[in-house]
Design a protein around this motif. Structure first.
Motif, mmCIF file in Angstrom:
data_model
loop_
_atom_site.group_PDB
_atom_site.id
_atom_site.type_symbol
_atom_site.label_atom_id
_atom_site.label_comp_id
_atom_site.label_asym_id
_atom_site.label_seq_id
_atom_site.Cartn_x
_atom_site.Cartn_y
_atom_site.Cartn_z
ATOM 1 N N ALA A 1 0.835 -1.203 0.000
ATOM 2 C CA ALA A 1 0.000 0.000 0.000
ATOM 3 C C ALA A 1 0.870 1.254 0.000
ATOM 4 O O ALA A 1 0.559 2.255 -0.653
ATOM 5 N N HIS A 2 1.986 1.176 0.715
ATOM 6 C CA HIS A 2 2.931 2.301 0.698
ATOM 7 C C HIS A 2 3.790 2.279 -0.565
ATOM 8 O O HIS A 2 3.895 3.293 -1.269
ATOM 9 N N GLU A 3 4.380 1.128 -0.854
ATOM 10 C CA GLU A 3 5.364 1.047 -1.931
ATOM 11 C C GLU A 3 4.768 1.346 -3.299
ATOM 12 O O GLU A 3 5.437 1.929 -4.161
ATOM 13 N N LEU A 4 3.513 0.967 -3.518
ATOM 14 C CA LEU A 4 2.858 1.193 -4.810
ATOM 15 C C LEU A 4 2.085 2.509 -4.865
ATOM 16 O O LEU A 4 1.430 2.804 -5.865
ATOM 17 N N GLY A 5 2.142 3.268 -3.792
ATOM 18 C CA GLY A 5 1.514 4.584 -3.797
ATOM 19 C C GLY A 5 0.011 4.587 -3.662
ATOM 20 O O GLY A 5 -0.650 5.566 -4.038
#
Length: 409
Positions: free
Chosen positions: A67-71
């Protein structure tokens, strides 16, 4: 042990993943993990709260990481910090309860302990995944099947875990008594000794014959196979079909801000759907060869997330898959918190031996636990926005929020 094509040796594995049992219970890990950047997890950013999250280096953390890494948070107008690695369940739970983070993943039984033993206002906002764990044994352990667990030393990741629940379900079925004692104490052939060990320590422990086996989340079963010569004797998802394992949690006060919390949950649900449809890419991102969230190379993480074939694990293999008709996966994704699973988990916890005072469990009503602990509105809203729950694994299109628990030892 020789190096594989990726040049990642057993020596590398020991160097990068061995952390010591002190990390499970010691406060020093908590202090090290909580940098000044992560303190005050609900700091205002652009008029709202920033997502501050933490994780254990296991595939259960996939939604929080992606959720963070893919924006996905950013798409919904929410800022987020890179998830912070913490190396033990106890320090991670302490960090969350102390307000250092406003989002984390926990073993599904831990929030029950938090809410009903410690009176902490935790809510489960989504299942992180389904299945994703196994029992792995050392090549010199003498364990070929569950019947061989008697007289053995088996590590678990935490007392309040699906791993402990499922292992003791199996032991009872075979007339083996789970005990909690020193590894040097006498042990009969009708007893299995259980103790807590940090997941990254487990493969090296079977490689050195310090323990006979372990039950844990991925990727440390795959690591045990590849780097320690271990053997998977059963996948937990082949015992309890599509069982929950880790869950995403928030404090009730953060959920109250639904404009923020529902967007966070939607990002998590979207991350699960992406991982379900893109397991190879997910494995790369998590791995040492990608964004370095896990201490293992892509080859091992990919195996942990995808390898589930009958040739390797069926009757002519290790016997880890006994129910191919279930059409399960080694690791899969489904965010909705089914009441039937909550009820069964609570009932099984009452029968499971754990260290410490567990008397509070006997007073719990499973239905009340579900209604008080599980916040399903966020997942329901997110699934609706993303096209429905039926896109996820093991969902009945006719009754997407109802299921029957299937257990076969």
């Amino acid at each position: 042990m020789s190096q594989g094509n990726n040049g990642f040796s057993r020596r590398d594995f020991i160097k990068q993943s061995a952390i010591g049992l002190g990390a499970v219970l010691g406060g020093s890990s908590l202090l090290a993990a909580c940098s000044p950047k992560s303190e005050g997890g609900s700091a205002a950013v652009k008029g709202g709260k920033k997502v501050t999250s933490c994780y254990l280096p296991i595939t259960d953390a996939t939604p929080i990481i992606l959720a963070h890494e893919l924006g996905f948070y950013k798409e919904l107008g929410i800022d987020s910090e890179r998830p912070v690695l913490i190396r033990g369940w106890a320090p991670m739970a302490e960090a969350f309860m102390a307000g250092r983070f406003n989002l984390t993943h926990l073993l599904a039984p831990i929030p029950i302990y938090m809410r009903y033993s410690k009176n902490f206002p935790v809510k489960v906002v989504a299942w992180d995944h389904i299945n994703g764990s196994a029992i792995t044994v050392g090549k010199e352990s003498g364990i070929k099947s569950y019947a061989d667990l008697g007289g053995k030393q088996i590590a678990i990741p935490y007392w309040y875990s699906m791993h402990n629940i499922i292992l003791q379900m199996i032991a009872r079925e075979y007339g083996i008594e789970p005990v909690i004692q020193s590894k040097t104490a006498p042990l009969s052939s009708k007893q299995v000794n259980l103790f807590v060990m940090a997941p990254p320590d487990m493969p090296t422990a079977i490689a050195s014959n310090a323990i006979d086996g372990y039950i844990v989340a991925e990727p440390f079963n795959a690591a045990g196979e590849v780097l320690a010569g271990g053997r998977i004797v059963r996948f937990t998802g082949d015992v309890w079909k599509n069982h929950p394992c880790c869950v995403a949690v928030m404090n009730e006060k953060d959920i109250a801000d639904q404009e923020w919390s529902h967007k966070v949950i939607q990002a998590l649900v979207k991350a699960e759907l992406w991982a379900l449809n893109n397991p190879e890419q997910a494995a790369h991102i998590l791995s040492k060869d990608g964004s370095k969230y896990l201490p293992l190379p892509e080859k091992i993480v990919k195996r942990a997330m995808m390898k589930y074939d009958l040739e390797t694990y069926g009757p002519s293999g290790t016997g880890a898959i006994k129910h191919p008709e279930w059409n399960a996966r080694r690791l899969s994704y489904e965010p909705y918190q089914f009441e039937s699973a909550t009820r069964h988990m609570v009932e099984m916890m009452k029968q499971t031996r754990m260290d410490g005072d567990t008397s509070f469990l006997q007073k719990l009503d499973p239905g009340r636990v579900h209604s008080e602990l599980m916040y399903t509105a966020g997942v329901e809203a997110a699934a609706s926005a993303l096209g429905g729950l039926t896109q996820f694994a093991a969902i009945d299109p006719k009754q997407p929020t109802v299921r029957e628990e299937i257990i076969s030892i």
